[in-house]
Design a protein around this motif. Structure first.
Motif, mmCIF file in Angstrom:
data_model
loop_
_atom_site.group_PDB
_atom_site.id
_atom_site.type_symbol
_atom_site.label_atom_id
_atom_site.label_comp_id
_atom_site.label_asym_id
_atom_site.label_seq_id
_atom_site.Cartn_x
_atom_site.Cartn_y
_atom_site.Cartn_z
ATOM 1 N N GLU A 22 -3.594 10.390 -3.424
ATOM 2 C CA GLU A 22 -3.589 9.235 -4.303
ATOM 3 C C GLU A 22 -3.140 8.034 -3.473
ATOM 4 O OE1 GLU A 22 -1.401 9.671 -7.961
ATOM 5 O OE2 GLU A 22 -1.997 11.780 -8.120
ATOM 6 N N VAL A 23 -3.932 6.978 -3.518
ATOM 7 C CA VAL A 23 -3.621 5.754 -2.785
ATOM 8 C C VAL A 23 -3.528 4.622 -3.792
ATOM 9 C CG1 VAL A 23 -4.416 4.120 -1.032
ATOM 10 C CG2 VAL A 23 -4.807 6.580 -0.719
ATOM 11 N N ASP A 24 -2.448 3.847 -3.714
ATOM 12 C CA ASP A 24 -2.262 2.696 -4.595
ATOM 13 C C ASP A 24 -2.235 1.422 -3.772
ATOM 14 O OD1 ASP A 24 -2.128 4.138 -6.956
ATOM 15 O OD2 ASP A 24 0.059 4.263 -6.945
ATOM 16 N N LEU A 25 -2.893 0.412 -4.304
ATOM 17 C CA LEU A 25 -2.873 -0.932 -3.749
ATOM 18 C C LEU A 25 -2.222 -1.810 -4.806
ATOM 19 C CD1 LEU A 25 -3.682 -3.149 -1.753
ATOM 20 C CD2 LEU A 25 -5.956 -3.153 -2.814
ATOM 21 N N LYS A 26 -1.061 -2.378 -4.480
ATOM 22 C CA LYS A 26 -0.355 -3.233 -5.432
ATOM 23 C C LYS A 26 -0.524 -4.688 -5.005
ATOM 24 C CE LYS A 26 4.017 -4.265 -7.622
ATOM 25 N NZ LYS A 26 5.454 -3.989 -7.708
ATOM 26 N N LEU A 27 -1.045 -5.502 -5.920
ATOM 27 C CA LEU A 27 -1.214 -6.930 -5.685
ATOM 28 C C LEU A 27 -0.352 -7.684 -6.691
ATOM 29 C CD1 LEU A 27 -5.103 -7.075 -5.323
ATOM 30 C CD2 LEU A 27 -3.409 -6.994 -3.491
ATOM 31 N N TYR A 49 -3.785 -0.865 -8.379
ATOM 32 C CA TYR A 49 -5.127 -0.289 -8.442
ATOM 33 C C TYR A 49 -5.133 0.942 -7.554
ATOM 34 C CZ TYR A 49 -10.193 -0.164 -8.866
ATOM 35 O OH TYR A 49 -11.479 0.215 -9.172
ATOM 36 N N GLY A 50 -5.531 2.057 -8.116
ATOM 37 C CA GLY A 50 -5.440 3.312 -7.386
ATOM 38 C C GLY A 50 -6.771 3.966 -7.131
ATOM 39 N N GLY A 51 -6.738 4.910 -6.226
ATOM 40 C CA GLY A 51 -7.906 5.709 -5.918
ATOM 41 C C GLY A 51 -7.494 7.127 -5.575
ATOM 42 N N LEU A 52 -8.379 8.047 -5.857
ATOM 43 C CA LEU A 52 -8.189 9.449 -5.501
ATOM 44 C C LEU A 52 -9.158 9.758 -4.373
ATOM 45 C CD1 LEU A 52 -6.746 12.120 -6.189
ATOM 46 C CD2 LEU A 52 -8.619 12.593 -7.789
ATOM 47 N N GLU A 69 -7.769 2.256 5.697
ATOM 48 C CA GLU A 69 -9.166 2.402 5.258
ATOM 49 C C GLU A 69 -9.298 2.553 3.740
ATOM 50 O OE1 GLU A 69 -11.627 1.696 7.210
ATOM 51 O OE2 GLU A 69 -10.157 1.424 8.805
ATOM 52 N N CYS A 70 -8.434 3.339 3.134
ATOM 53 C CA CYS A 70 -8.521 3.512 1.677
ATOM 54 C C CYS A 70 -8.233 2.195 0.939
ATOM 55 C CB CYS A 70 -7.604 4.637 1.211
ATOM 56 S SG CYS A 70 -8.108 6.271 1.817
ATOM 57 N N MET A 87 0.858 -1.179 0.000
ATOM 58 C CA MET A 87 0.000 0.000 0.000
ATOM 59 C C MET A 87 0.895 1.230 0.000
ATOM 60 S SD MET A 87 -1.018 -2.428 2.464
ATOM 61 C CE MET A 87 -0.758 -1.651 4.021
ATOM 62 N N SER A 88 0.493 2.241 -0.755
ATOM 63 C CA SER A 88 1.225 3.500 -0.730
ATOM 64 C C SER A 88 0.245 4.643 -0.916
ATOM 65 C CB SER A 88 2.311 3.533 -1.808
ATOM 66 O OG SER A 88 1.734 3.474 -3.093
ATOM 67 N N ALA A 89 0.631 5.809 -0.410
ATOM 68 C CA ALA A 89 -0.225 6.989 -0.518
ATOM 69 C C ALA A 89 0.655 8.216 -0.649
ATOM 70 C CB ALA A 89 -1.118 7.114 0.717
ATOM 71 N N LYS A 90 0.159 9.184 -1.393
ATOM 72 C CA LYS A 90 0.869 10.457 -1.485
ATOM 73 C C LYS A 90 -0.130 11.587 -1.592
ATOM 74 C CE LYS A 90 1.635 10.382 -6.471
ATOM 75 N NZ LYS A 90 2.610 10.433 -7.538
ATOM 76 N N GLY A 91 0.244 12.683 -0.955
ATOM 77 C CA GLY A 91 -0.580 13.880 -1.015
ATOM 78 C C GLY A 91 -0.329 14.634 -2.308
ATOM 79 N N ARG A 92 -1.310 15.381 -2.712
ATOM 80 C CA ARG A 92 -1.204 16.202 -3.919
ATOM 81 C C ARG A 92 -1.302 17.675 -3.538
ATOM 82 N NH1 ARG A 92 -4.516 13.928 -8.764
ATOM 83 N NH2 ARG A 92 -5.503 15.930 -8.470
ATOM 84 N N SER A 93 -0.891 18.530 -4.442
ATOM 85 C CA SER A 93 -0.909 19.966 -4.156
ATOM 86 C C SER A 93 -2.327 20.514 -4.008
ATOM 87 C CB SER A 93 -0.170 20.736 -5.255
ATOM 88 O OG SER A 93 -0.787 20.526 -6.510
#
Length: 157
Positions: free
Chosen positions: A60-65, A83-86, A104-105, A49-55
């Motif tokens: 943006e949250v990514d789930l890598k399987l 698979y990502g989500g905003l 949670e995301c 799982m990874s997440a990064k803030g945007r300006s």
């Protein structure tokens, strides 16, 4: 009793603004021979799982399987999915932002990503399709945090 009216904070909120496949790969290197295997494959599953803030204040949250299935005869199939989500977060205390983004995301994104993996294995000729078991993202997050503190753990299952 105070004369000042009590101001209520709006409830904490997590809003999903978009979902998307960022990267996807399916390999069936031994087809059609891999489709006739009777043995139950050994499955290697990786989760990140990874997440990064945007300006713009969104995240943006990514789930890598990563799924690799093989028998003693060789590989059956391999799937890589990011698979990502905003997401938009509202009124979440600062100390809960990271767990929200990394627990949670991904928990919200997982059923959709799970379905993509199942559909790919089915479309690749495998019956029954491969369904990933439910994932405890809270435990993965805690293992990832322990690993960052120098203890032997990783953000993978």
């Amino acid at each position: 009793m105070s004369d000042t009216p009590e101001v209520q904070q709006p409830p904490a909120a997590m809003t999903v603004l978009a979902q998307f496949i960022r990267d996807f790969s399916f390999e069936n290197p031994r087809a059609p021979n891999s489709l006739r295997v009777e043995a139950r494959p050994e499955v290697d599953l990786g989760v990140e799982m990874s997440a990064k803030g945007r300006s713009d204040g969104l995240f943006e949250v990514d789930l890598k399987l990563s799924v690799k299935a093989a028998t003693s005869d060789g590989p059956m199939f391999a799937v890589e999915l990011v698979y990502g989500g905003l997401f938009q977060l509202g009124n979440i205390p600062e100390e809960l932002v990271e767990p929200t983004l990394l627990v949670e995301c991904p928990r919200y994104l997982f059923p959709f990503a799970r379905r993509i993996v199942a559909d790919a294995s089915s479309d690749g000729g495998f019956s029954p399709p491969f369904f990933i078991d439910p994932i405890d993202f809270g435990t993965l997050y805690m293992q990832q945090k322990a690993g960052q503190l120098g203890q032997p753990a990783a953000g993978q299952a």
